[in-house]
Design an enzyme around this catalytic site. Sequence first.
Site, PDB file in Angstrom:
ATOM      1  N   TYR A   1      12.972  22.577  -8.438  1.00 52.59           N
ATOM      2  CA  TYR A   1      11.999  23.662  -8.489  1.00 52.59           C
ATOM      3  C   TYR A   1      12.248  24.643  -7.345  1.00 52.59           C
ATOM      4  O   TYR A   1      12.276  25.865  -7.548  1.00 52.59           O
ATOM      5  CB  TYR A   1      10.600  23.073  -8.402  1.00 52.59           C
ATOM      6  CG  TYR A   1       9.474  24.079  -8.427  1.00 52.59           C
ATOM      7  CD1 TYR A   1       9.034  24.635  -9.619  1.00 52.59           C
ATOM      8  CD2 TYR A   1       8.827  24.464  -7.245  1.00 52.59           C
ATOM      9  CE1 TYR A   1       7.988  25.542  -9.647  1.00 52.59           C
ATOM     10  CE2 TYR A   1       7.783  25.366  -7.264  1.00 52.59           C
ATOM     11  CZ  TYR A   1       7.371  25.913  -8.467  1.00 52.59           C
ATOM     12  OH  TYR A   1       6.338  26.813  -8.478  1.00 52.59           O
TER      13      TYR A   1
ATOM     14  N   SER B   1       7.512  31.343  -5.811  1.00 53.53           N
ATOM     15  CA  SER B   1       6.727  30.300  -5.163  1.00 53.53           C
ATOM     16  C   SER B   1       6.910  30.381  -3.660  1.00 53.53           C
ATOM     17  O   SER B   1       7.987  30.759  -3.170  1.00 53.53           O
ATOM     18  CB  SER B   1       7.169  28.912  -5.648  1.00 53.53           C
ATOM     19  OG  SER B   1       6.566  27.880  -4.881  1.00 53.53           O
TER      20      SER B   1
END
Length: 258
Positions: free
Chosen positions: A160, A146
Amino acid sequence: MRGLTGKRVLITGGSTGIGRAAAIRFAEEGASVAVNFIGDPEPAEDLVDELGELCPEGEHYLAPADISDEDAVDSLFAGVVEAFGRLDILVANAGIKVVHEPHEVLMADYDRLMAINLRGAFLTAQAAVQHFLDTGHPGAIVLTSSIQAHFPVEDGAIAYVMSKSGMTGMIKALALRYAREGIRVNGVGPGATRTPMNADFEEDPSIEAAVIRMIPAARIAEAEEIAAAIAFLASDEASYIHGQTLLVDGGMGIGRTG
């Protein structure tokens, strides 16, 4: 792309979002695809039917498994290798996102997220590497990271961010260790992408507008754009690329516009 026709690909978290788009892209390139999923089988079943239409000369399979479970991963790879004969490409894509303020993170949510995003990615990459070594047939691994591993945003997704940051280190360490065996390990770092994980873009236009203000390209990515980068890194076109995370982020990593 060179080197994808006839390849055998396993995609974790392959039934929706970026995983689904990647499965379709590989089938369009002439590859056979095993679609890993957990939970409701219907999206995966529909996808496998679609893959068969896109690439009728290939073999496409459902591969249900909880990738956070070591025994389940062993069974997953045994089944895929039995079905395909061998595995050429792993796309370690499965992941979840849980949003809490850092001081309010529930450890049960933290543990579940880490089990899927980081432990699951490692278990599947480990199994793929072992298969490549055992068969003497080196392959490629692409992990879905990401943009937030490199440039976090203030959205409360600290677990995350931590999981994807750990993945960056994993990509480099695996690539460094196994490059001499001809095994390539790389990652993609999607920016804001239109997927079920980001359903709030559709539900609240103000959220999408706020995100777009941070993106030089002034739009949200489509899952197919991330899939194209995954296919490239898995292909022979990327034969000299090792240990990199390719940010596919509309320029967000080079400077936010607002």
